[in-house]
Design a protein around this motif. Structure first.
Motif, short mmCIF file in Angstrom:
data_model
loop_
_atom_site.label_atom_id
_atom_site.label_comp_id
_atom_site.label_asym_id
_atom_site.label_seq_id
_atom_site.Cartn_x
_atom_site.Cartn_y
_atom_site.Cartn_z
N ASP A 270 43.23 42.80 31.87
CA ASP A 270 41.95 43.32 32.36
C ASP A 270 41.71 42.81 33.78
OD1 ASP A 270 39.42 44.18 32.84
OD2 ASP A 270 38.46 43.04 31.22
N CYS A 271 41.68 43.73 34.75
CA CYS A 271 41.51 43.34 36.14
C CYS A 271 40.10 43.66 36.65
CB CYS A 271 42.55 44.01 37.03
SG CYS A 271 42.54 45.80 36.95
N SER A 272 39.16 43.81 35.73
CA SER A 272 37.78 44.08 36.13
C SER A 272 37.19 42.85 36.82
CB SER A 272 36.93 44.44 34.90
OG SER A 272 36.86 43.34 34.01
N ASP A 273 36.13 43.09 37.58
CA ASP A 273 35.49 41.99 38.32
C ASP A 273 35.01 40.90 37.38
OD1 ASP A 273 35.96 43.33 40.65
OD2 ASP A 273 33.94 44.19 40.80
N SER A 274 34.46 41.31 36.23
CA SER A 274 33.93 40.31 35.29
C SER A 274 35.04 39.43 34.72
CB SER A 274 33.18 41.01 34.15
OG SER A 274 34.05 41.89 33.46
N ASN A 275 36.20 40.04 34.42
CA ASN A 275 37.29 39.24 33.86
C ASN A 275 37.91 38.34 34.91
OD1 ASN A 275 39.07 38.65 31.55
ND2 ASN A 275 40.68 39.51 32.85
N ILE A 276 38.03 38.82 36.14
CA ILE A 276 38.56 37.98 37.22
C ILE A 276 37.64 36.79 37.45
CG2 ILE A 276 39.22 37.88 39.64
CD1 ILE A 276 41.11 39.52 37.88
N GLN A 277 36.33 37.05 37.38
CA GLN A 277 35.36 35.96 37.54
C GLN A 277 35.49 34.94 36.41
OE1 GLN A 277 32.90 35.35 40.12
NE2 GLN A 277 33.19 33.43 39.01
N LYS A 278 35.75 35.43 35.21
CA LYS A 278 35.93 34.55 34.05
C LYS A 278 37.17 33.67 34.23
CE LYS A 278 36.92 34.66 29.09
NZ LYS A 278 37.20 35.54 27.92
N ILE A 279 38.26 34.27 34.71
CA ILE A 279 39.49 33.50 34.95
C ILE A 279 39.25 32.46 36.04
CG2 ILE A 279 41.89 33.62 35.73
CD1 ILE A 279 42.02 36.43 34.55
N ALA A 280 38.56 32.87 37.10
CA ALA A 280 38.28 31.95 38.20
C ALA A 280 37.49 30.74 37.72
CB ALA A 280 37.52 32.68 39.31
N SER A 281 36.56 30.99 36.79
CA SER A 281 35.76 29.88 36.27
C SER A 281 36.61 28.93 35.43
CB SER A 281 34.61 30.44 35.41
OG SER A 281 33.75 31.26 36.19
N GLU A 282 37.55 29.50 34.65
CA GLU A 282 38.40 28.67 33.78
C GLU A 282 39.35 27.78 34.58
OE1 GLU A 282 40.25 30.17 30.27
OE2 GLU A 282 38.88 31.88 30.14
N VAL A 283 39.85 28.30 35.70
CA VAL A 283 40.81 27.52 36.49
C VAL A 283 40.15 26.82 37.68
CG1 VAL A 283 42.73 29.00 35.82
CG2 VAL A 283 41.45 29.53 37.89
N ASN A 284 38.84 27.01 37.79
CA ASN A 284 38.08 26.36 38.85
C ASN A 284 38.59 26.74 40.24
OD1 ASN A 284 36.03 24.69 39.84
ND2 ASN A 284 37.35 22.88 39.90
N MET A 285 38.70 28.05 40.47
CA MET A 285 39.14 28.57 41.76
C MET A 285 38.22 29.71 42.16
SD MET A 285 43.29 28.63 41.27
CE MET A 285 43.55 29.33 42.89
N ASP A 286 38.29 30.12 43.42
CA ASP A 286 37.49 31.26 43.87
C ASP A 286 38.17 32.56 43.46
OD1 ASP A 286 39.04 32.41 46.44
OD2 ASP A 286 39.17 30.21 46.44
N VAL A 287 37.35 33.60 43.36
CA VAL A 287 37.83 34.91 42.88
C VAL A 287 38.93 35.47 43.77
CG1 VAL A 287 37.16 37.31 42.51
CG2 VAL A 287 35.67 35.46 41.73
N LYS A 288 38.79 35.33 45.08
CA LYS A 288 39.77 35.87 46.02
C LYS A 288 41.15 35.28 45.78
CE LYS A 288 40.56 36.61 50.96
NZ LYS A 288 40.03 36.37 52.33
N SER A 289 41.22 33.96 45.57
CA SER A 289 42.52 33.30 45.33
C SER A 289 43.12 33.74 44.00
CB SER A 289 42.35 31.78 45.35
OG SER A 289 41.99 31.33 46.63
N VAL A 290 42.27 33.88 42.96
CA VAL A 290 42.75 34.32 41.65
C VAL A 290 43.37 35.71 41.75
CG1 VAL A 290 42.05 35.01 39.33
CG2 VAL A 290 41.20 32.87 40.31
#
Length: 307
Positions: A149-169
């Motif tokens: 899932d490459c939606s904005d919400s899922n990318i934001q969720k992944i970014a939160s889990e790995v403690n990184m910004d959305v752009k880098s993820v």
């Protein structure tokens, strides 16, 4: 970990990266074009696996040149996978009726795929290193678990889990989707030439400790064998009954168009001497014993590094 251990690990990594598509037992030796024609006409994945086995030495040279040109030695395996993606793309567009050999046809697609990978790997602030690669694997694992899932919400969720910004993820996922190793495609074949469900890649999810140390033992044995001269390798392989290049104990023969797997029969020292035009069977026996002693010493060396 000591410097010597690091060197051994680096050699082992180099060894496996250059044998990613090696099949055991080795497939029948056919012209490269024949593998492709059979793959296209019979729609059998095994012919593509045979083709990659046959072409791997050439792939290694091409990838090594790219690694040296762009100073990306640590990316050898991923660039090699990108090259194979180029081959798969070329297969979708190739028509054997045109008359051009596939080996020539695939070149542009391989190079385009390699260039795409290099541009992606060197873009932005992310370049895969021993530090950033584990981060990539973690992000891709979460991405796969979410169903790609490459939606904005899922990318934001992944970014939160790995403690990184959305752009880098997003950059990591872009690199990861290109670099993935599709090992589930490649299969082994039983004695009847039928495809089995066992993949060529080592299964590190089942009893990883045993698999790890068994792999280490095999690596040490291969390193010891590689330390021998060509004559010593041939003598040991013939006397014990295995292939001196792929270490298989079986050979593949084509009889009336049918594939047969036959064991490689051990040869006596007398037969080895006769086939190699040596003076006596004692000469082959001495070569064999000297080679075993060299391998014992090499194995002791590698074992001492891991004590």
């Amino acid at each position: 970990m000591s410097e010597e251990q690091n060197e051994v690990l680096a050699q082992q990594k180099l060894f496996w990266e250059r044998r990613m598509y090696r099949l055991d037992p080795a497939p029948p030796k056919l012209p490269a074009q024949e593998y492709i024609v059979r793959y296209l006409t019979e729609n059998e994945d095994k012919y593509l696996a045979w083709y990659l086995h046959d072409q791997e030495p050439a792939l290694n040279k091409l990838v090594q040149a790219a690694c040296e040109r762009y100073a990306m030695a640590e990316h050898f395996a991923d660039i090699k996978q990108a090259a194979v993606c180029g081959i798969l793309t070329a297969l979708q567009k190739y028509d054997s009726a045109v008359g051009a050999p596939f080996v020539a046809f695939q070149k542009r697609y391989i190079q385009d795929s390699i260039d795409d990978y290099i541009r992606t790997a060197q873009s932005g602030v992310i370049t895969m290193t021993v530090d950033t690669y584990p981060v990539l694997r973690r992000i891709m694992a979460i991405y796969r678990q979410s169903g790609d899932d490459c939606s904005d919400s899922n990318i934001q969720k992944i970014a939160s889990e790995v403690n990184m910004d959305v752009k880098s993820v997003r950059k990591y996922i872009a690199i990861g989707t290109l670099n993935e190793r599709r090992v589930d495609f490649y299969r082994q074949y039983d004695e009847d030439g039928e495809e089995t469900g066992e993949g060529i890649a080592v299964d590190t999810t089942s009893q990883p400790d045993k698999l790890y140390f068994r792999a280490m033992l095999y690596d040490a044995l291969h390193q010891a064998y590689d330390s021998l001269t060509y004559r010593e390798q041939r003598t040991i392989a013939k006397h014990l009954g295995f292939c001196d290049t792929c270490w298989s104990v079986k050979k593949v023969v084509l009889i009336n168009g049918e594939i047969e797997y036959r064991p490689i029969k051990p040869m006596t020292f007398e037969k080895i001497s006769h086939s190699a035009s040596r003076k006596s069977d004692k000469a082959s026996e001495r070569t064999y014993n000297n080679a075993l002693e060299k391998m014992r010493k090499a194995l002791h060396y590698y074992l001492e590094l891991w004590e």
